[in-house]
Scaffold this motif. Structure first.
Motif, mmCIF file in Angstrom:
data_model
loop_
_atom_site.group_PDB
_atom_site.id
_atom_site.type_symbol
_atom_site.label_atom_id
_atom_site.label_comp_id
_atom_site.label_asym_id
_atom_site.label_seq_id
_atom_site.Cartn_x
_atom_site.Cartn_y
_atom_site.Cartn_z
ATOM 1 N N TYR A 38 -13.450 -12.501 -38.145
ATOM 2 C CA TYR A 38 -12.399 -13.046 -39.015
ATOM 3 C C TYR A 38 -12.082 -12.066 -40.153
ATOM 4 O O TYR A 38 -10.911 -11.871 -40.509
ATOM 5 N N ASN A 39 -13.129 -11.440 -40.709
ATOM 6 C CA ASN A 39 -12.961 -10.510 -41.828
ATOM 7 C C ASN A 39 -12.096 -9.315 -41.412
ATOM 8 O O ASN A 39 -11.014 -9.080 -41.956
ATOM 9 N N THR A 40 -12.572 -8.558 -40.412
ATOM 10 C CA THR A 40 -11.857 -7.352 -39.990
ATOM 11 C C THR A 40 -10.538 -7.695 -39.299
ATOM 12 O O THR A 40 -9.530 -6.996 -39.481
ATOM 13 N N GLY A 41 -10.535 -8.761 -38.512
ATOM 14 C CA GLY A 41 -9.309 -9.163 -37.827
ATOM 15 C C GLY A 41 -8.196 -9.496 -38.786
ATOM 16 O O GLY A 41 -7.013 -9.199 -38.537
ATOM 17 N N THR A 42 -8.563 -10.088 -39.925
ATOM 18 C CA THR A 42 -7.565 -10.437 -40.939
ATOM 19 C C THR A 42 -7.157 -9.218 -41.759
ATOM 20 O O THR A 42 -5.969 -8.947 -41.949
ATOM 21 N N TYR A 43 -8.153 -8.455 -42.233
ATOM 22 C CA TYR A 43 -7.882 -7.368 -43.176
ATOM 23 C C TYR A 43 -7.290 -6.132 -42.495
ATOM 24 O O TYR A 43 -6.373 -5.507 -43.015
ATOM 25 N N ASN A 44 -7.835 -5.780 -41.326
ATOM 26 C CA ASN A 44 -7.400 -4.539 -40.669
ATOM 27 C C ASN A 44 -6.294 -4.737 -39.636
ATOM 28 O O ASN A 44 -5.461 -3.855 -39.446
ATOM 29 N N PHE A 45 -6.335 -5.889 -38.934
ATOM 30 C CA PHE A 45 -5.426 -6.048 -37.797
ATOM 31 C C PHE A 45 -4.397 -7.168 -37.981
ATOM 32 O O PHE A 45 -3.575 -7.398 -37.097
ATOM 33 N N SER A 46 -4.449 -7.859 -39.128
ATOM 34 C CA SER A 46 -3.460 -8.907 -39.443
ATOM 35 C C SER A 46 -3.348 -9.940 -38.322
ATOM 36 O O SER A 46 -2.255 -10.437 -38.033
ATOM 37 N N ILE A 47 -4.479 -10.284 -37.700
ATOM 38 C CA ILE A 47 -4.465 -11.328 -36.664
ATOM 39 C C ILE A 47 -4.150 -12.674 -37.292
ATOM 40 O O ILE A 47 -3.482 -13.520 -36.682
ATOM 41 N N ARG A 48 -4.632 -12.854 -38.509
ATOM 42 C CA ARG A 48 -4.325 -14.068 -39.283
ATOM 43 C C ARG A 48 -3.904 -13.684 -40.695
ATOM 44 O O ARG A 48 -4.262 -12.619 -41.195
ATOM 45 N N GLU A 49 -3.193 -14.565 -41.339
ATOM 46 C CA GLU A 49 -2.887 -14.389 -42.748
ATOM 47 C C GLU A 49 -4.174 -14.594 -43.554
ATOM 48 O O GLU A 49 -5.036 -15.385 -43.152
ATOM 49 N N PRO A 50 -4.330 -13.901 -44.693
ATOM 50 C CA PRO A 50 -5.560 -14.039 -45.480
ATOM 51 C C PRO A 50 -5.901 -15.476 -45.853
ATOM 52 O O PRO A 50 -7.078 -15.851 -45.857
ATOM 53 N N ASN A 51 -4.874 -16.283 -46.167
ATOM 54 C CA ASN A 51 -5.161 -17.661 -46.583
ATOM 55 C C ASN A 51 -5.708 -18.513 -45.444
ATOM 56 O O ASN A 51 -6.193 -19.624 -45.660
ATOM 57 N N GLU A 52 -5.639 -18.010 -44.211
ATOM 58 C CA GLU A 52 -6.246 -18.701 -43.076
ATOM 59 C C GLU A 52 -7.534 -18.000 -42.631
ATOM 60 O O GLU A 52 -8.583 -18.650 -42.450
ATOM 61 N N GLY A 53 -7.482 -16.682 -42.463
ATOM 62 C CA GLY A 53 -8.619 -15.941 -41.920
ATOM 63 C C GLY A 53 -9.820 -15.911 -42.843
ATOM 64 O O GLY A 53 -10.969 -16.026 -42.379
ATOM 65 N N ILE A 54 -9.590 -15.752 -44.150
ATOM 66 C CA ILE A 54 -10.715 -15.653 -45.087
ATOM 67 C C ILE A 54 -11.508 -16.957 -45.160
ATOM 68 O O ILE A 54 -12.740 -16.938 -45.067
ATOM 69 N N PRO A 55 -10.880 -18.131 -45.321
ATOM 70 C CA PRO A 55 -11.663 -19.385 -45.314
ATOM 71 C C PRO A 55 -12.438 -19.601 -44.016
ATOM 72 O O PRO A 55 -13.577 -20.075 -44.047
ATOM 73 N N LEU A 56 -11.837 -19.243 -42.880
ATOM 74 C CA LEU A 56 -12.547 -19.381 -41.606
ATOM 75 C C LEU A 56 -13.767 -18.459 -41.583
ATOM 76 O O LEU A 56 -14.852 -18.857 -41.118
#
Length: 580
Positions: A314-332
């Motif tokens: 979730y961390n790298t997928g959100t920050y590096n690859f934009s798989i999720r928006e931060p407001n979704e990926g970070i809480p997960l």
């Protein structure tokens, strides 16, 4: 009194020579304390105060040299000494000797530091050290590489729990995969006394694991064993191998020895597949890895490693690859990291994953505390130490110290060389920055952002033509445009610079707020820079804390708005940002 008379009187009283002698001796003292203080762990402010004291002493010394003179009877006022009784000539000769000796000592000190302080070198760590090599996949179809790699990494993690054993990271030990490198050569390159190597043969529900411990000083096999078991006994095999290694190296851990957590075999298999995909470091692989990790958890939700891996995805997928928006990926990611730690509170990697996610979430206090816990649990892990080096909240000297330690314990975690170069650049230690980046480039010559960083170094060195040549080789779209903005602005080409800046604002003005503030600061528009810094603060731009260490902001440190801005971010009390 005419100017010549004043000057001659200054010479007669040795004021000029006294000033020169003071400066040379002060320089020598500065070199010595800059070398000695870090050895004893002295805080940076002691060096700063020493420099302040030396600076304040200079005018006092000049006044003393003008008013007083050394005589055989002691110190006397110059006006009270008759010219024929003055020994100012002898004093001048002594000052000449002092200047020459001090200069010679300072030069020797600089040469010693130059030729012995190689920032890209590794120092010896100790007798008890090991590298776990990638076990070979000996399955009939050679289609279980993910499994053999995974077993090797699990053994590495298990051995890392031994406090007095240095265990080289996966990045370093796996770099020899597929290469015919002798154990003695690996030992010299990784600074380890032993390597653990072996093979995996998996067929259906049966598995054969062969492991051997090799002494790198002479290539001798100190221990070897072959295990033929059913797949659900893989954890017992790992425990037996780790404990045998511990015995051979005369290490102790606990009365019960090293013990893995048991898990459903298929859940473990899925975890290994997900972990293997993550190492490919692509967006598609991360999406597939997330599905595998979730499937592993669905089969066995008590396996902490699957939750920790999911948090990292979730961390790298959100920050590096934009798989999720931060407001979704970070809480997960935070939820997964907390579950991993609830199941295994002794996992340093889980604490590091949690700390990284908390920093992205702007929970800086908790991020700092959890990174400290990760370091305490895995004090000899180059990846953990290197990660902690990026979590120093503006204290770049601490960043450098941690990266040096990371490279000492694990010399082939190449990202640490890149981060060391970046830290040196921000400290304006440009030659050291260049050396670290060039070491990194030996291993990753095509790494994106490398040419951008070299362009910034060349620009800071005043080598504009070389900076242009470097940025023209940068393939990363963002950093190519970002770097060209700095170069054109520094060249004073207003029209071209404004056009590039407008292009950057159009493309990245809505997303990269801290970087816009950086460009405004470089252009000298500090009011706009503060405006965009506040925009980055309101948007919780994850780049902001790092960006605040960039050289462009240094002229703003004395502005009262800077101190107010730093204080409102909510950083730990021991942060390294200047507050004037």
């Amino acid at each position: 009194m005419k100017f010549n008379d004043h000057f001659n009187e200054l010479k007669r009283r040795n004021v000029i020579k006294s000033a020169l002698a003071y400066l040379v001796v002060a320089w020598l003292i500065t070199q010595v304390i800059a070398t000695v203080f870090p050895v004893f762990g002295a805080p940076n402010y002691l060096l700063k105060w020493a420099l302040v004291i030396l600076a304040l002493g200079f005018p006092v010394w000049l006044i003393f040299a003008w008013v007083y003179e050394f005589t055989p009877e002691g110190i006397k006022k110059t006006v009270d000494i008759e010219p024929e009784r003055s020994i100012s000539n002898k004093t001048g000769t002594r000052l000449n000797k002092l200047i020459i000796i001090s200069l010679a000592m300072a030069i020797v000190l600089l040469l010693v530091d130059r030729f012995t302080n190689d920032t890209a070198q590794v120092v010896a760590y100790g007798d008890r050290s090991i590298a776990v090599m990638a076990f070979a996949d000996m399955s009939p179809k050679h289609d279980h590489e993910y499994f053999s790699d995974g077993i090797s990494e699990e053994l590495l993690n298990l051995l890392s729990k031994i406090p007095d054993l240095k265990v080289i990271s996966r990045t370093s030990s796996f770099s020899y995969k597929g290469k015919d490198t002798k154990a003695t050569e690996i030992g010299k390159e990784l600074e380890v006394t032993h390597i653990l190597e072996g093979s995996i043969r998996k067929a259906g529900n049966m598995i054969r694991v062969t492991a051997q411990l090799i002494n790198t000083s002479n290539g001798a096999h100190e221990w070897s064993h072959t295990y033929d078991r059913e797949l659900d006994n893989i954890f017992k095999i790992q425990d037996e191998i780790a404990n045998e290694v511990s015995k051979e190296l005369k290490l102790s851990f606990t009365d019960q020895g090293l013990k893995s957590t048991t898990v459903d075999p298929e859940a473990y298999n899925l975890y290994l597949q997900a972990n293997h995909l993550v190492k490919q470091n692509t967006k598609g692989a991360y999406i597939e890895a997330e599905a595998k990790a979730k499937a592993s958890i669905a089969l066995d939700s008590s396996y902490a490693s699957s939750w920790r891996l999911l948090a990292e995805i979730y961390n790298t997928g959100t920050y590096n690859f934009s798989i999720r928006e931060p407001n979704e990926g970070i809480p997960l990611g935070l939820d997964a990291a907390h579950k991993a730690l609830a199941l295994d509170p002794s996992s340093g990697y889980s604490y590091a994953a949690l700390a990284s996610l908390q920093e992205l979430n702007w929970d800086f206090m908790k991020a700092s505390k959890n990174m400290d816990k990760a370091l305490k649990l895995l004090p000899n892990d180059g990846i953990i130490i290197g990660t902690a080096a990026l979590n120093t909240f503006g204290d770049l000297e601490k960043t450098v110290d941690l990266l040096h330690k990371a490279l000492e314990v694990d010399p082939l975690v190449y990202s640490n060389y890149f981060n060391l170069g970046h830290a040196y650049y921000r400290l304006n230690r440009l030659n050291e920055a260049e050396a670290a980046f060039k070491t990194f480039a030996v291993y990753y010559p095509n790494w994106e952002i490398f040419h951008y960083m070299m362009a910034r170094i060349r620009l800071a060195q005043g080598k504009t033509d070389e900076a242009i040549a470097e940025i023209e080789q940068e393939k990363h779209e963002f950093f190519s445009l970002y770097g060209r903005n700095f170069i054109q602005s520094s060249m004073g080409k207003t029209k071209a610079s404004n056009a590039l800046f407008a292009e950057f604002l159009e493309k990245y003005g809505d997303t990269d707020l801290a970087n816009v503030a950086d460009l405004y600061a470089f252009r000298g528009d500090y009011d706009q820079s503060f405006l965009w810094l506040n925009k980055a603060y309101e948007a919780k731009d994850p780049v902001l804390v790092e960006a605040l260490t960039y050289p462009s902001f240094k002229p703003m440190h004395s502005d009262p708005r800077w101190s107010a801005f730093i204080q409102k971010i909510g950083l730990p009390e021991d942060h390294g940002f200047p507050l004037n």
